[in-house]
Design a protein around this motif. Structure first.
Motif, PDB file in Angstrom:
ATOM      1  N   HIS A 165       0.865  -1.183   0.000  1.00 40.43           N
ATOM      2  CA  HIS A 165       0.000   0.000   0.000  1.00 40.43           C
ATOM      3  C   HIS A 165       0.895   1.224   0.000  1.00 40.43           C
ATOM      4  CE1 HIS A 165      -3.040   2.906   1.203  1.00 40.43           C
ATOM      5  NE2 HIS A 165      -3.962   1.964   1.098  1.00 40.43           N
ATOM      6  N   ASP A 166       0.593   2.174  -0.892  1.00 42.92           N
ATOM      7  CA  ASP A 166       1.405   3.385  -0.987  1.00 42.92           C
ATOM      8  C   ASP A 166       0.934   4.451  -0.005  1.00 42.92           C
ATOM      9  OD1 ASP A 166       2.948   2.217  -2.905  1.00 42.92           O
ATOM     10  OD2 ASP A 166       1.979   3.207  -4.599  1.00 42.92           O
ATOM     11  N   ALA A 167       1.612   5.601  -0.047  1.00 42.27           N
ATOM     12  CA  ALA A 167       1.392   6.690   0.903  1.00 42.27           C
ATOM     13  C   ALA A 167       1.749   6.246   2.316  1.00 42.27           C
ATOM     14  CB  ALA A 167      -0.040   7.229   0.834  1.00 42.27           C
ATOM     15  N   GLN A 168       2.777   5.389   2.424  1.00 44.00           N
ATOM     16  CA  GLN A 168       3.270   5.001   3.738  1.00 44.00           C
ATOM     17  C   GLN A 168       4.115   6.121   4.337  1.00 44.00           C
ATOM     18  OE1 GLN A 168       4.810   1.060   4.503  1.00 44.00           O
ATOM     19  NE2 GLN A 168       3.824   0.205   2.670  1.00 44.00           N
ATOM     20  N   PHE A 169       4.121   6.182   5.656  1.00 48.49           N
ATOM     21  CA  PHE A 169       4.871   7.210   6.367  1.00 48.49           C
ATOM     22  C   PHE A 169       5.476   6.624   7.634  1.00 48.49           C
ATOM     23  CE2 PHE A 169       0.451   7.463   7.866  1.00 48.49           C
ATOM     24  CZ  PHE A 169       0.634   7.298   9.235  1.00 48.49           C
TER      25      PHE A 169
ATOM     26  N   LYS B 138      11.802   4.724  -0.461  1.00 49.88           N
ATOM     27  CA  LYS B 138      10.621   4.718   0.404  1.00 49.88           C
ATOM     28  C   LYS B 138      10.909   5.463   1.715  1.00 49.88           C
ATOM     29  CE  LYS B 138      10.550   0.197  -0.096  1.00 49.88           C
ATOM     30  NZ  LYS B 138      11.524   0.058  -1.189  1.00 49.88           N
ATOM     31  N   GLN B 139      10.029   5.324   2.680  1.00 55.89           N
ATOM     32  CA  GLN B 139       9.997   6.226   3.822  1.00 55.89           C
ATOM     33  C   GLN B 139      11.188   6.097   4.770  1.00 55.89           C
ATOM     34  OE1 GLN B 139       7.814   3.766   3.218  1.00 55.89           O
ATOM     35  NE2 GLN B 139       7.183   2.708   5.094  1.00 55.89           N
ATOM     36  N   TYR B 140      11.910   4.992   4.772  1.00 58.40           N
ATOM     37  CA  TYR B 140      13.054   4.833   5.674  1.00 58.40           C
ATOM     38  C   TYR B 140      14.390   5.204   5.012  1.00 58.40           C
ATOM     39  CZ  TYR B 140       9.771   1.967   8.437  1.00 58.40           C
ATOM     40  OH  TYR B 140       8.699   1.508   9.160  1.00 58.40           O
ATOM     41  N   ALA B 141      14.341   5.697   3.778  1.00 58.16           N
ATOM     42  CA  ALA B 141      15.569   5.876   3.002  1.00 58.16           C
ATOM     43  C   ALA B 141      16.569   6.821   3.664  1.00 58.16           C
ATOM     44  CB  ALA B 141      15.235   6.377   1.597  1.00 58.16           C
ATOM     45  N   THR B 142      16.096   7.856   4.338  1.00 57.41           N
ATOM     46  CA  THR B 142      17.013   8.841   4.916  1.00 57.41           C
ATOM     47  C   THR B 142      17.146   8.710   6.431  1.00 57.41           C
ATOM     48  OG1 THR B 142      15.230  10.485   4.957  1.00 57.41           O
ATOM     49  CG2 THR B 142      16.702  10.516   3.059  1.00 57.41           C
ATOM     50  N   ASP B 143      16.894   7.506   6.949  1.00 58.61           N
ATOM     51  CA  ASP B 143      17.017   7.311   8.398  1.00 58.61           C
ATOM     52  C   ASP B 143      18.429   7.632   8.889  1.00 58.61           C
ATOM     53  OD1 ASP B 143      14.399   6.604   8.531  1.00 58.61           O
ATOM     54  OD2 ASP B 143      14.732   4.538   9.175  1.00 58.61           O
ATOM     55  N   LYS B 144      19.445   7.127   8.190  1.00 63.48           N
ATOM     56  CA  LYS B 144      20.814   7.382   8.625  1.00 63.48           C
ATOM     57  C   LYS B 144      21.272   8.777   8.238  1.00 63.48           C
ATOM     58  CE  LYS B 144      25.463   5.367   8.629  1.00 63.48           C
ATOM     59  NZ  LYS B 144      26.319   4.232   8.160  1.00 63.48           N
TER      60      LYS B 144
ATOM     61  N   THR C  17       7.885  10.434   4.223  1.00 65.04           N
ATOM     62  CA  THR C  17       6.871   9.804   3.382  1.00 65.04           C
ATOM     63  C   THR C  17       7.519   9.111   2.193  1.00 65.04           C
ATOM     64  OG1 THR C  17       5.001  10.239   1.893  1.00 65.04           O
ATOM     65  CG2 THR C  17       6.545  12.028   2.212  1.00 65.04           C
ATOM     66  N   ASP C  18       6.850   8.068   1.685  1.00 62.39           N
ATOM     67  CA  ASP C  18       7.291   7.415   0.452  1.00 62.39           C
ATOM     68  C   ASP C  18       6.849   8.189  -0.785  1.00 62.39           C
ATOM     69  OD1 ASP C  18       4.573   6.916   0.177  1.00 62.39           O
ATOM     70  OD2 ASP C  18       4.766   4.728   0.164  1.00 62.39           O
ATOM     71  N   LYS C  19       6.206   9.306  -0.596  1.00 66.34           N
ATOM     72  CA  LYS C  19       5.757  10.229  -1.631  1.00 66.34           C
ATOM     73  C   LYS C  19       4.507   9.742  -2.369  1.00 66.34           C
ATOM     74  CE  LYS C  19       9.477  10.770  -4.240  1.00 66.34           C
ATOM     75  NZ  LYS C  19      10.390   9.657  -3.835  1.00 66.34           N
ATOM     76  N   GLY C  20       3.950   8.612  -1.968  1.00 68.75           N
ATOM     77  CA  GLY C  20       2.726   8.136  -2.599  1.00 68.75           C
ATOM     78  C   GLY C  20       2.940   7.126  -3.703  1.00 68.75           C
ATOM     79  N   ASN C  21       4.178   6.933  -4.132  1.00 74.19           N
ATOM     80  CA  ASN C  21       4.529   5.893  -5.104  1.00 74.19           C
ATOM     81  C   ASN C  21       6.035   5.733  -5.073  1.00 74.19           C
ATOM     82  OD1 ASN C  21       5.431   8.053  -7.191  1.00 74.19           O
ATOM     83  ND2 ASN C  21       3.235   8.473  -6.986  1.00 74.19           N
ATOM     84  N   SER C  22       6.519   4.567  -5.483  1.00 71.30           N
ATOM     85  CA  SER C  22       7.952   4.312  -5.385  1.00 71.30           C
ATOM     86  C   SER C  22       8.358   3.268  -6.409  1.00 71.30           C
ATOM     87  CB  SER C  22       8.321   3.835  -3.966  1.00 71.30           C
ATOM     88  OG  SER C  22       7.583   2.666  -3.622  1.00 71.30           O
ATOM     89  N   GLY C  23       9.675   3.032  -6.526  1.00 68.18           N
ATOM     90  CA  GLY C  23      10.168   2.054  -7.472  1.00 68.18           C
ATOM     91  C   GLY C  23      10.225   2.589  -8.886  1.00 68.18           C
ATOM     92  N   THR C  24      10.796   1.813  -9.793  1.00 66.61           N
ATOM     93  CA  THR C  24      10.990   2.288 -11.166  1.00 66.61           C
ATOM     94  C   THR C  24       9.716   2.272 -12.003  1.00 66.61           C
ATOM     95  OG1 THR C  24      11.744   0.053 -11.742  1.00 66.61           O
ATOM     96  CG2 THR C  24      13.428   1.715 -11.258  1.00 66.61           C
ATOM     97  N   ASP C  25       8.646   1.693 -11.495  1.00 67.03           N
ATOM     98  CA  ASP C  25       7.360   1.761 -12.196  1.00 67.03           C
ATOM     99  C   ASP C  25       6.438   2.823 -11.599  1.00 67.03           C
ATOM    100  OD1 ASP C  25       8.063  -0.244 -13.941  1.00 67.03           O
ATOM    101  OD2 ASP C  25       7.070  -1.844 -12.821  1.00 67.03           O
TER     102      ASP C  25
END
Length: 457
Positions: free
Chosen positions: A111-115, A137-143, A159-167
């Motif tokens: 499910h998108d729009a994860q935070f 996705k939403q954990y990308a900048t944790d470090k 936020t994962d910005k509402g969509n992610s990945g190359t598609d």
């Protein structure tokens, strides 16, 4: 050998990860009104699902191996020797807002729009909001971001910005819908996180900052132009530039793709803004970034140009995903129909920022060359009469992802320590009225800890 070390960074970005690890220690003090007090009161406005946890450490040190972070999605963003703080107890809330797309498989939700929202026990009254860089996705900048701002006492939301990945471009109905959603989701999360902080601490944040890397930097710019009332300032780390008539990724990357396919010269890349001296990075970018980036963003804004490539998907294997479309070597954004330019205009930047902004960009960025990006955006801000609200620092030896420093420590320097200095400069500017240094190039240090130190003077 250098290429083989680099490609896994992108491979990690392209892989959806479902985290099933054990939970870290949960403190019983939450039940007594001390550590994690008011956890039961926290409700994320508008969320379709949320899960709260009282944790002994909200940083990656404490969360590694658990379902509360994703190290794979952070791959390549920081240098291997980067030091990060730890030992920040508090509340973490994971969840998602209502959405119709299903690219994000984190937690098995599909499910998108994860935070993620993190609320440290010892709060300084501030909130830091970011959106994922690239198509992560939403954990990308944790470090890169979360660990340090939490240690400083800020609440944090991503936020994962509402969509992610190359598609990602398959989300939405009209060209440009997927990127437009990035902006809407960031605004949505900011408003929700401010109310969550008030529930947890008894009052709304006194200061709210927006920040981000790459596409997260674009979000920072857009939010300060379109919703300055929500924020007190921002730090833009090499944000992507979108303008209706160019420049943008769609004007700089076709030449890079043409070089990959043997139909362009080095001189053509220099003319398009790529820096002399960055040539040693081009083989990596040919194999890991240029082709896939051009085709998926062209598919987002101009799907009729070549409907067969990428078609319904950017590819099912890593090789297919990274492969460039031959037709993109001849892509001419300026000659495309007005409808394409209107699609980009929906998400375009203007330079009309309404709150203080600090921009950093590496002079060896070989994905978003600064001459075609942040140099242009700085001029746009000046043209709008907002130059007094902006500082722009070029980082000598910096490139688009700090992980490449590990491959070329003799030629590159990480931008993260400069970013941390810039964030501190922003907060001093906003909260104490201390002006940051004037625009300049941050030179390479003669000695010292290049991974963790970068004075802006």
């Amino acid at each position: 050998m250098r290429l083989s070390r680099g490609v896994p960074f992108l491979a990690a970005v392209l892989t959806a990860v479902t985290l099933t690890g054990p939970a870290p220690a949960v403190s019983a003090a939450a039940e007594t009104g001390g550590h994690c007090a008011r956890l039961e009161r926290v409700r994320v406005p508008g969320a379709a699902l949320q899960r709260g946890a009282c944790l002994d450490d909200l940083t990656t040190t404490g969360l590694t191996g658990t379902r509360y972070t994703d190290l794979a999605d952070q791959a390549g963003l920081t240098a291997a020797g980067t030091k990060t703080p730890s030992g920040v107890p508090g509340i973490q809330i994971d969840g998602y807002f209502p959405d119709s797309s299903r690219f994000n498989a984190t937690h098995g939700w599909r499910h998108d729009a994860q935070f993620v929202i993190r609320l440290p026990d010892h709060w300084n009254g501030g909130l830091v909001v970011t959106g994922a860089p690239g198509n992560r996705k939403q954990y990308a900048t944790d470090k890169a971001i979360s660990d340090r701002v939490l240690a400083q006492g800020y609440a944090y939301a991503a936020t994962d910005k509402g969509n992610s990945g190359t598609d990602f471009y398959r989300d939405g109905v009209r060209p440009g819908d997927a990127v437009a959603e990035w902006n809407a989701r960031t605004t949505q999360l900011t408003r929700a996180a401010r109310r969550v902080a008030a529930q947890r601490y008894g009052h709304a944040p006194r200061r709210t900052y927006i920040t981000g890397i790459s596409n997260g930097g674009y979000l920072t710019r857009w939010q300060l132009e379109n919703h300055p009332g929500l924020y007190d300032g921002g730090v833009d780390w090499e944000g992507a530039l979108w303008t209706a008539d160019g420049p943008s990724l769609l004007t700089s990357l076709p030449t890079a793709v043409a070089r990959t396919l043997g139909s362009a010269r080095d001189e053509d890349l220099y003319a398009g803004g790529f820096a002399r001296g960055s040539e040693f990075l081009w083989p990596y970018h040919e194999n890991a970034y240029w082709g896939v980036t051009q085709k998926i963003y062209r598919a987002e804004f101009d799907p009729s140009y070549d409907p067969r490539c990428p078609g319904g998907s950017a590819g099912s294997s890593l090789e297919e995903i990274l492969a460039p479309c031959a037709s993109d070597a001849a892509y001419d954004y300026g000659a495309r129909p007005a409808s394409v330019h209107r699609a980009v205009a929906r998400v375009a930047l203007t330079g009309r920022i309404g709150k203080p902004l600090i921009t950093l960009h590496g002079d060896l960025d070989a994905l978003l060359p600064k001459a075609a990006d942040s140099d242009v955006y700085a001029r746009m801000i000046d043209a709008r009469g907002r130059g007094a609200l902006h500082r722009y620092y070029t980082v000598r030896g910096g490139t688009h992802v700090d992980g490449l420093y590990d491959t070329y420590p003799d030629r590159l320097r990480p931008i993260l320590p400069c970013y941390r200095s810039a964030f501190d400069a922003l907060t001093s500017w906003v909260e104490w009225g201390t002006p940051p240094p004037a625009d300049h190039t941050v030179g390479e240090p003669a000695d010292g800890d290049v991974i963790d130190s970068c004075p802006l003077r």
